[in-house]
Write a protein that holds these residues in place. Structure first.
Motif, PDB file in Angstrom:
ATOM      1  N   ASP A   1     -14.696  -0.682  -9.260  1.00 25.48           N
ATOM      2  CA  ASP A   1     -13.787  -0.309  -9.193  1.00 25.48           C
ATOM      3  C   ASP A   1     -13.603   1.411  -8.015  1.00 25.48           C
ATOM      4  OD1 ASP A   1     -10.825   1.396  -9.525  1.00 25.48           O
ATOM      5  OD2 ASP A   1     -11.592   1.207 -11.642  1.00 25.48           O
TER       6      ASP A   1
ATOM      7  N   ASN B   1     -13.173  -5.843  -6.589  1.00 23.74           N
ATOM      8  CA  ASN B   1     -11.833  -5.285  -8.233  1.00 23.74           C
ATOM      9  C   ASN B   1     -11.860  -6.310  -9.321  1.00 23.74           C
ATOM     10  OD1 ASN B   1      -9.649  -2.911  -7.276  1.00 23.74           O
ATOM     11  ND2 ASN B   1     -11.224  -3.472  -5.449  1.00 23.74           N
TER      12      ASN B   1
ATOM     13  N   VAL C   1      -1.956   5.269  -7.217  1.00 24.13           N
ATOM     14  CA  VAL C   1      -3.867   4.659  -7.241  1.00 24.13           C
ATOM     15  C   VAL C   1      -4.365   5.966  -7.092  1.00 24.13           C
ATOM     16  CG1 VAL C   1      -4.866   2.719  -6.675  1.00 24.13           C
ATOM     17  CG2 VAL C   1      -3.037   2.362  -7.021  1.00 24.13           C
TER      18      VAL C   1
ATOM     19  N   ALA D   1      -6.424  -0.046  -9.571  1.00 19.55           N
ATOM     20  CA  ALA D   1      -6.234  -0.149  -8.040  1.00 19.55           C
ATOM     21  C   ALA D   1      -5.066  -2.197  -8.125  1.00 19.55           C
ATOM     22  CB  ALA D   1      -7.254  -0.385  -7.416  1.00 19.55           C
TER      23      ALA D   1
ATOM     24  N   LEU E   1     -13.038   0.590  -1.806  1.00 22.01           N
ATOM     25  CA  LEU E   1     -11.374   0.507  -1.791  1.00 22.01           C
ATOM     26  C   LEU E   1     -10.833   1.164  -0.421  1.00 22.01           C
ATOM     27  CD1 LEU E   1      -8.836   0.016  -2.950  1.00 22.01           C
ATOM     28  CD2 LEU E   1      -8.211   1.752  -2.726  1.00 22.01           C
TER      29      LEU E   1
ATOM     30  N   TYR F   1       1.271  -1.614   0.007  1.00 27.55           N
ATOM     31  CA  TYR F   1      -0.209   0.151   0.154  1.00 27.55           C
ATOM     32  C   TYR F   1       0.873   1.013   0.270  1.00 27.55           C
ATOM     33  CZ  TYR F   1      -3.255   3.568   1.621  1.00 27.55           C
ATOM     34  OH  TYR F   1      -4.345   4.319   1.342  1.00 27.55           O
TER      35      TYR F   1
ATOM     36  N   SER G   1       0.246   3.553  -3.476  1.00 28.65           N
ATOM     37  CA  SER G   1      -1.256   4.365  -2.853  1.00 28.65           C
ATOM     38  C   SER G   1      -1.199   5.363  -3.483  1.00 28.65           C
ATOM     39  CB  SER G   1      -1.064   4.046  -1.337  1.00 28.65           C
ATOM     40  OG  SER G   1      -0.625   4.759  -0.522  1.00 28.65           O
TER      41      SER G   1
END
Length: 403
Positions: free
Chosen positions: A302, A297, A236, A367, A307, A229, A233
């Motif tokens: 999405d 996902n 994303v 993601a 998320l 992450y 991240s």
């Protein structure tokens, strides 16, 4: 007792947070650095991986060294190296120079990561150690909660280079804190038998201890899922979902709050149900949530809201897994706590770097690669926990705790 724990947690947490601050504060700058130094996503992520790898390698040195010479001298040395590396990063003319100095910076930062864990083991074992570790993580949470926000503010005021001048100041503050407040917990008489030969023997002992390695790997894959992450991240959430660096910082902080908040319950839950049962149960919850997120996902859901919500719940479970498994790993190795802590830290960061590298090969702007990597790590941690923590000693301990 509580005030003493809080005092120790404050000092150790602040020293531990200096290195992670250099990671979390740096995250909002990754897209900006990519443009500023005219490079690509893979190469700019190498500056993050170089920091992870040096954190892992350096701990193998600092751990035994802290057993030999005491806990404080390695912290002094590491903070000086970290400050020098930070200055080099701030002045780097290109991405390759930045990667080199990030590696040097990591070699210094790892002292503040490995030595505080050894100090926790010096001071306490069992549930008291779990309480201190969770309190340390509460102070440590200043990094993932405030560092991205601070980083985005510094970027706006002084460009991404200002981040490295800021962490240089943090290292100087850490040196003052270590010199004036931190107490030595490794007395001279306990260092008599600690030398290079004993360090090598200690590593050999640890590498033969399957139970220790199992606990270390549970912790390592848990940490690696968070590193997945960390590394992805910003791309994303900023590039795919369109968040500004400031909004990204808030989003990142929300997950950190879940992780740290849940960690505060490890002492009470561990005392009531046993740390082994706590790890086994929490890792199941973590894996279920992460697999659900991956499934959504892949099914085409999405959504930023979905998320963030599932990551919040999942990282709450992870906040119970990591401190508890770390305490259990060090429980039987008090005489070589520095070395045991070092190998634990090395495994965490090497595993994290490998996971980040693998995910980087599958980046497609969505993601899915990030979530897939997190879910895979959660499943590996789940399998390891069920195998490692089925030992009779934990069954007996859990029965006593239940009574």
């Amino acid at each position: 007792m509580t005030s003493r724990l809080l005092g120790a947690a404050l000092i150790l947490g602040l020293l531990s947070a200096i290195g992670p601050f250099a990671i979390d504060m740096y995250l909002p700058a990754l897209p900006t650095i990519k443009e500023s130094l005219h490079t690509d996503v893979d190469t700019v992520q190498m500056s993050l991986m170089a920091f992870f790898i040096s954190l892992g390698i350096g701990q193998l040195i600092y751990g035994p060294l802290s057993d030999m010479v005491g806990r404080k001298p390695p912290i002094y040395f590491g903070l000086v190296i970290f400050a020098l590396g930070s200055v080099g990063c701030a002045m780097a003319p290109d991405i390759h120079t930045l990667i080199v100095f990030r590696f040097i910076q990591g070699l210094g930062a790892c002292a503040g990561m490995v030595v505080p864990r050894a100090i926790v083991r010096d001071m306490h074992t069992g549930h008291d150690a779990a309480r201190l570790m969770s309190l340390l993580m509460l102070v440590f949470s200043v990094s993932p909660i405030l560092a991205p926000l601070t980083g985005s503010l510094v970027i706006r005021l002084a460009s991404w280079r200002g981040i490295f001048w800021t962490v240089t100041g943090a290292a100087i503050f850490g040196l003052i804190l270590a010199a004036t407040v931190l107490k030595e917990t490794r007395p001279r008489e306990q260092r008599v038998d600690s030398n290079l030969r004993s360090a090598l023997q200690a590593y050999a002992t640890l590498l033969k201890d399957r139970h220790y390695l199992g606990l270390v790997l549970i912790c390592s894959f848990g940490v690696a899922s968070f590193f997945a992450y960390l590394a992805n991240s910003s791309f994303v959430l900023i590039n795919h979902y369109g968040l500004t660096p400031t909004l990204y910082s808030f989003a990142f902080s929300i997950n950190a709050v879940a992780f740290i908040g849940a960690a505060q319950f490890t002492g009470k839950l561990g005392a009531r149900y046993g740390l082994a049962r706590l790890v086994r149960t929490a890792v199941v919850g973590y894996a279920v949530v992460m697999l659900a997120l991956l499934g959504l996902n892949l099914a085409g859901v999405d959504s930023l809201g979905v998320l963030m919500a599932l990551l919040f719940v999942g990282y709450g479970f992870l906040g119970l897994v990591i401190p508890s498994s770390a305490v259990l790993a060090l429980e039987d190795h008090g005489k070589i706590a520095g070395t045991a802590s070092a190998l634990l830290g090395t495994m965490q960061f090497v595993t994290g770097a490998l996971v980040v590298g693998v995910i980087g090969r599958f980046i497609d702007g969505t993601a899915v690669p990030m979530v897939g990597g997190i879910a895979a790590c959660s499943v590996v941690a789940l399998v390891l926990a069920q195998v490692t923590l089925r030992h009779r000693r934990y069954v007996v301990a859990e029965s006593v705790a239940a009574d």
